[in-house]
Scaffold this motif. Sequence first.
Motif, PDB file in Angstrom:
ATOM      1  N   VAL A 151      10.758  28.598  36.191  1.00  0.00           N
ATOM      2  CA  VAL A 151      11.146  27.413  36.953  1.00  0.00           C
ATOM      3  C   VAL A 151      10.744  27.489  38.424  1.00  0.00           C
ATOM      4  CG1 VAL A 151      13.145  26.083  37.739  1.00  0.00           C
ATOM      5  CG2 VAL A 151      12.941  26.706  35.348  1.00  0.00           C
ATOM      6  N   PRO A 152      11.022  28.565  39.164  1.00  0.00           N
ATOM      7  CA  PRO A 152      10.629  28.563  40.582  1.00  0.00           C
ATOM      8  C   PRO A 152       9.124  28.426  40.804  1.00  0.00           C
ATOM      9  CG  PRO A 152      12.189  30.332  40.157  1.00  0.00           C
ATOM     10  CD  PRO A 152      11.794  29.769  38.836  1.00  0.00           C
ATOM     11  N   GLY A 153       8.329  29.080  39.979  1.00  0.00           N
ATOM     12  CA  GLY A 153       6.876  28.953  40.123  1.00  0.00           C
ATOM     13  C   GLY A 153       6.385  27.551  39.807  1.00  0.00           C
ATOM     14  N   ALA A 154       6.985  26.949  38.778  1.00  0.00           N
ATOM     15  CA  ALA A 154       6.600  25.581  38.418  1.00  0.00           C
ATOM     16  C   ALA A 154       7.003  24.590  39.501  1.00  0.00           C
ATOM     17  CB  ALA A 154       7.235  25.195  37.091  1.00  0.00           C
ATOM     18  N   ALA A 155       8.175  24.786  40.102  1.00  0.00           N
ATOM     19  CA  ALA A 155       8.606  23.894  41.181  1.00  0.00           C
ATOM     20  C   ALA A 155       7.721  24.060  42.412  1.00  0.00           C
ATOM     21  CB  ALA A 155      10.061  24.173  41.536  1.00  0.00           C
ATOM     22  N   THR A 156       7.336  25.287  42.712  1.00  0.00           N
ATOM     23  CA  THR A 156       6.444  25.522  43.854  1.00  0.00           C
ATOM     24  C   THR A 156       5.102  24.847  43.628  1.00  0.00           C
ATOM     25  OG1 THR A 156       7.532  27.623  44.275  1.00  0.00           O
ATOM     26  CG2 THR A 156       5.360  27.296  45.268  1.00  0.00           C
ATOM     27  N   ASN A 157       4.562  24.971  42.424  1.00  0.00           N
ATOM     28  CA  ASN A 157       3.292  24.310  42.122  1.00  0.00           C
ATOM     29  C   ASN A 157       3.422  22.798  42.133  1.00  0.00           C
ATOM     30  OD1 ASN A 157       1.886  26.694  41.870  1.00  0.00           O
ATOM     31  ND2 ASN A 157       2.256  26.848  39.673  1.00  0.00           N
ATOM     32  N   TYR A 158       4.561  22.279  41.688  1.00  0.00           N
ATOM     33  CA  TYR A 158       4.759  20.830  41.648  1.00  0.00           C
ATOM     34  C   TYR A 158       4.805  20.241  43.055  1.00  0.00           C
ATOM     35  CZ  TYR A 158       6.777  16.309  40.483  1.00  0.00           C
ATOM     36  OH  TYR A 158       7.002  14.964  40.356  1.00  0.00           O
ATOM     37  N   PHE A 159       5.463  20.950  43.983  1.00  0.00           N
ATOM     38  CA  PHE A 159       5.621  20.415  45.331  1.00  0.00           C
ATOM     39  C   PHE A 159       4.514  20.849  46.280  1.00  0.00           C
ATOM     40  CE2 PHE A 159      10.084  19.958  43.924  1.00  0.00           C
ATOM     41  CZ  PHE A 159      10.189  18.606  44.166  1.00  0.00           C
ATOM     42  N   ARG A 160       3.406  21.376  45.781  1.00  0.00           N
ATOM     43  CA  ARG A 160       2.274  21.691  46.662  1.00  0.00           C
ATOM     44  C   ARG A 160       1.602  20.429  47.190  1.00  0.00           C
ATOM     45  NH1 ARG A 160       0.480  27.157  46.670  1.00  0.00           N
ATOM     46  NH2 ARG A 160       1.440  28.281  44.968  1.00  0.00           N
ATOM     47  N   SER A 161       1.658  19.373  46.423  1.00  0.00           N
ATOM     48  CA  SER A 161       1.043  18.117  46.833  1.00  0.00           C
ATOM     49  C   SER A 161       1.862  17.485  47.968  1.00  0.00           C
ATOM     50  CB  SER A 161       0.990  17.157  45.647  1.00  0.00           C
ATOM     51  OG  SER A 161       0.616  15.872  46.068  1.00  0.00           O
ATOM     52  N   PRO A 162       1.200  17.099  49.071  1.00  0.00           N
ATOM     53  CA  PRO A 162       1.951  16.467  50.165  1.00  0.00           C
ATOM     54  C   PRO A 162       2.523  15.103  49.777  1.00  0.00           C
ATOM     55  CG  PRO A 162      -0.396  16.510  50.658  1.00  0.00           C
ATOM     56  CD  PRO A 162      -0.201  17.298  49.407  1.00  0.00           C
TER      57      PRO A 162
ATOM     58  N   PHE B  48       9.687  12.754  47.620  1.00  0.00           N
ATOM     59  CA  PHE B  48      11.048  13.259  47.507  1.00  0.00           C
ATOM     60  C   PHE B  48      11.764  13.240  48.849  1.00  0.00           C
ATOM     61  CE2 PHE B  48       9.643  14.557  43.406  1.00  0.00           C
ATOM     62  CZ  PHE B  48      10.797  14.533  42.640  1.00  0.00           C
ATOM     63  N   GLY B  49      11.022  13.356  49.956  1.00  0.00           N
ATOM     64  CA  GLY B  49      11.636  13.196  51.269  1.00  0.00           C
ATOM     65  C   GLY B  49      12.153  11.788  51.473  1.00  0.00           C
ATOM     66  N   GLY B  50      11.374  10.797  51.049  1.00  0.00           N
ATOM     67  CA  GLY B  50      11.823   9.407  51.139  1.00  0.00           C
ATOM     68  C   GLY B  50      12.999   9.118  50.233  1.00  0.00           C
ATOM     69  N   ILE B  51      12.988   9.715  49.037  1.00  0.00           N
ATOM     70  CA  ILE B  51      14.111   9.520  48.121  1.00  0.00           C
ATOM     71  C   ILE B  51      15.383  10.117  48.713  1.00  0.00           C
ATOM     72  CG2 ILE B  51      15.033  10.240  45.879  1.00  0.00           C
ATOM     73  CD1 ILE B  51      12.199   9.874  44.766  1.00  0.00           C
ATOM     74  N   SER B  52      15.300  11.293  49.318  1.00  0.00           N
ATOM     75  CA  SER B  52      16.491  11.890  49.915  1.00  0.00           C
ATOM     76  C   SER B  52      16.950  11.103  51.146  1.00  0.00           C
ATOM     77  CB  SER B  52      16.248  13.352  50.259  1.00  0.00           C
ATOM     78  OG  SER B  52      15.293  13.463  51.271  1.00  0.00           O
TER      79      SER B  52
ATOM     80  N   VAL C 289      15.859  22.707  52.206  1.00  0.00           N
ATOM     81  CA  VAL C 289      16.493  22.505  53.511  1.00  0.00           C
ATOM     82  C   VAL C 289      15.901  21.275  54.198  1.00  0.00           C
ATOM     83  CG1 VAL C 289      16.894  23.562  55.776  1.00  0.00           C
ATOM     84  CG2 VAL C 289      17.036  24.943  53.715  1.00  0.00           C
ATOM     85  N   ALA C 290      14.603  21.051  54.041  1.00  0.00           N
ATOM     86  CA  ALA C 290      13.976  19.856  54.619  1.00  0.00           C
ATOM     87  C   ALA C 290      14.494  18.586  53.944  1.00  0.00           C
ATOM     88  CB  ALA C 290      12.462  19.941  54.486  1.00  0.00           C
ATOM     89  N   LEU C 291      14.694  18.643  52.625  1.00  0.00           N
ATOM     90  CA  LEU C 291      15.257  17.481  51.921  1.00  0.00           C
ATOM     91  C   LEU C 291      16.698  17.228  52.350  1.00  0.00           C
ATOM     92  CD1 LEU C 291      13.842  17.933  48.311  1.00  0.00           C
ATOM     93  CD2 LEU C 291      13.070  16.363  50.086  1.00  0.00           C
ATOM     94  N   LEU C 292      17.446  18.291  52.598  1.00  0.00           N
ATOM     95  CA  LEU C 292      18.815  18.142  53.099  1.00  0.00           C
ATOM     96  C   LEU C 292      18.811  17.516  54.488  1.00  0.00           C
ATOM     97  CD1 LEU C 292      21.781  18.847  52.391  1.00  0.00           C
ATOM     98  CD2 LEU C 292      21.443  20.947  53.677  1.00  0.00           C
ATOM     99  N   ASN C 293      17.854  17.870  55.315  1.00  0.00           N
ATOM    100  CA  ASN C 293      17.739  17.266  56.638  1.00  0.00           C
ATOM    101  C   ASN C 293      17.368  15.786  56.532  1.00  0.00           C
ATOM    102  OD1 ASN C 293      17.798  17.446  59.522  1.00  0.00           O
ATOM    103  ND2 ASN C 293      15.564  17.355  59.484  1.00  0.00           N
ATOM    104  N   ASN C 294      16.487  15.445  55.599  1.00  0.00           N
ATOM    105  CA  ASN C 294      16.154  14.035  55.384  1.00  0.00           C
ATOM    106  C   ASN C 294      17.373  13.251  54.909  1.00  0.00           C
ATOM    107  OD1 ASN C 294      13.552  14.415  56.151  1.00  0.00           O
ATOM    108  ND2 ASN C 294      12.701  14.362  54.092  1.00  0.00           N
TER     109      ASN C 294
END
Length: 152
Positions: free
Chosen positions: A58-69, A75-79, A129-134
């Motif tokens: 899971v952590p590796g898959a999430a890291t690869n998923y969120f590599r795209s800006p 997800f920043g806009g959603i948060s 943490v960035a999503l929490l800030n958003n």
Amino acid sequence: MAGAGILCAPAVAGAAGVAGAATATRRRIGRNGVAAAAVDEGGGKRRRQRLLDLVGRVPGAATNYFRSPWRRALFGGISLLGGFFVAQTISLSFGAVGVNDVIASALCVLLTEYMTRFYFTRQRPSLGVALLNNFKMGFTYGLFIDAFKLAS
């Protein structure tokens, strides 16, 4: 297999077991030194997925998923919008009733200040943490907009 952290034994079907079924054991040691053994029960054809293997991916898959800006921005806009929605909900529920609104506002201020301190004490904030800030920015914006609507 002394020293194995997790050992998966072959399953026995029925009282007599399965005669002639080939079982092979594969052993893999993870990054943290935990040994996991998986048992191949299909006669060597296909290794069954274990929960430990899935959780480890899971952590590796999430890291690869969120590599795209674009995904990070999405997800920043959603948060951000989620924080705005929560602020409107809290403002509506506590403001309309007029009970415990001072306590709710004090808790909102404390939470936003804690989130700000948590974000800015990091050298390089992670995605969570960035999503929490958003979320905090959307929450604060929602409270300001609601205050302007009420003209107070």
